[in-house]
Design an enzyme around this catalytic site. Structure first.
Site, mmCIF file in Angstrom:
data_model
loop_
_atom_site.group_PDB
_atom_site.id
_atom_site.type_symbol
_atom_site.label_atom_id
_atom_site.label_comp_id
_atom_site.label_asym_id
_atom_site.label_seq_id
_atom_site.Cartn_x
_atom_site.Cartn_y
_atom_site.Cartn_z
ATOM 1 N N LYS A 1 0.997 -0.947 -0.080
ATOM 2 C CA LYS A 1 -0.155 -0.115 0.072
ATOM 3 C C LYS A 1 0.796 1.303 -0.025
ATOM 4 O O LYS A 1 1.366 1.805 1.149
ATOM 5 C CB LYS A 1 -0.953 -0.024 1.031
ATOM 6 C CG LYS A 1 -2.337 0.821 0.931
ATOM 7 C CD LYS A 1 -2.288 2.212 0.764
ATOM 8 C CE LYS A 1 -1.823 2.980 2.162
ATOM 9 N NZ LYS A 1 -1.612 4.609 1.866
ATOM 10 N N GLU B 1 10.047 1.720 10.524
ATOM 11 C CA GLU B 1 11.138 2.864 10.464
ATOM 12 C C GLU B 1 10.424 4.145 10.270
ATOM 13 O O GLU B 1 9.551 4.640 9.478
ATOM 14 C CB GLU B 1 11.890 2.707 8.971
ATOM 15 C CG GLU B 1 13.149 3.358 8.909
ATOM 16 C CD GLU B 1 12.990 4.687 8.015
ATOM 17 O OE1 GLU B 1 12.736 5.875 8.780
ATOM 18 O OE2 GLU B 1 12.817 4.734 7.078
ATOM 19 N N CYS C 1 13.922 11.048 6.198
ATOM 20 C CA CYS C 1 13.825 10.742 7.502
ATOM 21 C C CYS C 1 14.948 10.808 8.375
ATOM 22 O O CYS C 1 15.088 11.224 9.605
ATOM 23 C CB CYS C 1 13.255 9.420 7.699
ATOM 24 S SG CYS C 1 14.306 8.121 7.013
ATOM 25 N N GLU D 1 9.905 16.317 14.320
ATOM 26 C CA GLU D 1 10.259 16.184 12.947
ATOM 27 C C GLU D 1 9.374 17.289 11.850
ATOM 28 O O GLU D 1 8.215 17.075 12.080
ATOM 29 C CB GLU D 1 9.909 14.727 12.480
ATOM 30 C CG GLU D 1 10.694 14.427 11.084
ATOM 31 C CD GLU D 1 10.732 13.040 10.677
ATOM 32 O OE1 GLU D 1 11.480 12.535 10.280
ATOM 33 O OE2 GLU D 1 9.305 12.211 11.170
#
Length: 503
Positions: A199, A274, A308, A404
């Site tokens: 997905k 992750e 990331c 983040e």
């Protein structure tokens, strides 16, 4: 600044794919979403809708998982010899290699990323990934050993282990490196004999759909690879919670990853996560500034900060702080911002207007707190362009320095000594990546041991290799992708004990 990608710049193959209908790939067949729903796909460079994808319903998710379960036990896949799985993977790598240009163009139009980046990371790197992991298909060995069992001295025992496919894998990929991440999750599935329901992020699903076509073209058996599109809150959540899934492999936000971990634990599913990062980049007193200054700039501005592991917290020894801050700001101010298909562009738009608004809100919060902000402006015109920001004078506990942002926003801090730098670097709930810049090997070793991160770079940042495991500490994830660890995480280990009378 050009404000729109020109569709005329696309190759005929890429243009044809963009314009044709997009369905769900389930059990080797293409089908429309059972509920008829679709989702618009927007080009971030122009803000215009370029095509639509299917919005999978519960019935579609059920069908995809069922197809994967059938294929898992079908002799066409289950009995396929390891070297034949390897051969299929190599054929898929060849098929992707033959279409790197068109795949990169599709990715650039869909994600807004620079064509150079999509060519390197979303078209060429998947080829290397498949070729590297393909070799593992015939190297999944167990072990044998003599056992003691001291309480039965009249018997001899031997032990052995064997690895089996973990089962049906649900893979959910992010929008920042779409095709690369899809192949990173697909490759160990194929090598170990698992099956997959993939997905992709709803914003950037196009290359995953083209990947499904290539899987069919090279002869991967029906049902081994299934691709469904839809929202994370819809199709993604249904897939994660589906009882027919054995393992979840997710790359995305920490918040969603936490939900997945809870769901997986409740149902005893295996999972790899992750997740987010707020990676420190430490420029020590012994650093080579000619190397460290551009290194720090592109550690955060590369891919518009949508990485990331982006080096979003720059910690600089007080001796070099002013020079480094001035140098990074000079680079930020000189960057050419433009559409991904323009080869002159150095930074492309953010993934969407909505994401740009979130990034801008963090910068404005820093401004409101009295920080010294360079850049960080939403640019006029269509698309979702945002100028790189360098922020100084911010409290390290401020949300802009701790959360983040996933954009080209750098927070700069100074430190007086290595102890202070290490403490600041580890003052975060994340632990995905970190880097230290130094010409002193003892200093490098000290930071490597002390920094709380899954990957620590020395005099570089954001470099990954297929032979090196990649994963995070703290709230940056669970488990590893890539390398031996990434492959073996798709297997179940079974132990056996055999007895015979002593002579």
């Amino acid at each position: 600044m050009t404000t729109a990608n020109d569709l005329a710049l696309l190759s005929d193959k890429a243009r044809a794919f963009i314009h044709r209908d997009k369905g769900l790939f389930i059990g080797g067949e293409w089908r429309a979403a059972s509920g008829g729903g679709t989702i618009g796909v927007v080009d971030p460079s122009s803000g215009e809708e370029i095509t639509r994808i299917a919005d999978a319903s519960k019935a579609d998710v059920d069908a995809a998982v069922a197809a994967a379960r059938r294929a898992l036990g079908d002799s066409a896949w289950a009995d396929l010899q390891p070297f034949r799985r390897e051969a299929l993977m190599l054929r898929l790598a060849d098929a992707i290699e033959a279409e790197t240009r068109s795949l990169a163009e599709i990715e650039t139009l869909n994600s807004g990323k620079l064509i150079g980046n999509t060519m390197l990371f979303d078209a060429e790197l998947p080829v290397h990934s498949l070729r590297y992991v393909a070799g593992w298909a015939s190297r999944l060995n167990g072990e044998t050993m003599d056992l003691s069992v001291p309480y039965l001295p009249d018997m001899r025992f031997s032990g052995f282990t064997r690895r089996y496919p973990v089962g049906v894998v649900a893979a959910i990929t992010p929008w920042n490196v779409p095709l690369c991440m899809a192949v990173w999750k697909l490759a160990p599935v194929l090598a170990t004999g698992c099956t997959i329901v993939l997905k992709p992020a709803e914003q950037t699903s196009l290359t995953a759909l083209r990947l499904a076509e290539l899987c069919a073209e090279v002869g991967i058996p029906d049902g081994v690879v299934n691709v469904i599109t839809g929202t994370g809150a819809g199709a993604g959540r249904m897939l994660v919670n589906h009882p027919g899934i054995d393992k979840i492999n997710f790359t995305g936000s920490t918040e969603v990853g936490r939900e997945i971990a809870v769901s997986a634990a409740r149902n005893f599913k295996k999972y790899n996560l992750e997740l987010g990062g707020k990676s420190p980049l430490v420029i020590t007193e012994s650093a080579d500034l000619d190397q460290a200054i551009p290194g720090a700039a592109w550690a955060i501005f590369g891919n518009s900060g949508q990485n990331c592991c982006a080096g979003s917290r720059m910690l600089v020894h007080e001796k070099h702080y002013d020079a480094v801050l001035a140098g990074v700001r000079e680079i930020a101010g000189s960057i050419k911002i433009g559409p991904g298909l323009d080869p002159q562009s150095q930074v492309a738009p953010l993934s969407s207007r909505l994401h740009r608004d979130r990034v801008s809100a963090h910068v404005e919060a820093a401004r409101a707190s009295g920080a010294d902000v360079f850049g960080g402006e939403c640019l006029d015109g269509p698309g979702s362009y945002f100028s790189p920001a360098v922020i100084a004078g911010l409290d390290h506990g401020h949300s802009t320095a701790q959360e983040e942002i996933f954009g080209p926003v750098l927070c700069a801090f100074s430190f007086a000594n290595d102890d202070e730098a290490i403490a600041l670097a580890n003052q975060t709930r994340f632990g995905l990546g970190a880097s230290v810049w130094t010409r002193d090997i003892d200093c490098a070793d000290r930071y490597f041991d002390a920094l709380e991160a899954g990957t620590v770079w020395i005099n570089t940042h954001n470099i990954l290799d297929l032979a090196m495991p990649f994963g995070g500490d703290k709230e940056s994830g669970v488990g590893h992708e890539l390398a031996r660890e990434g492959v073996l995480s798709h297997t179940r280990l079974r132990s056996g004990i055999k007895a015979r009378p002593s002579r």
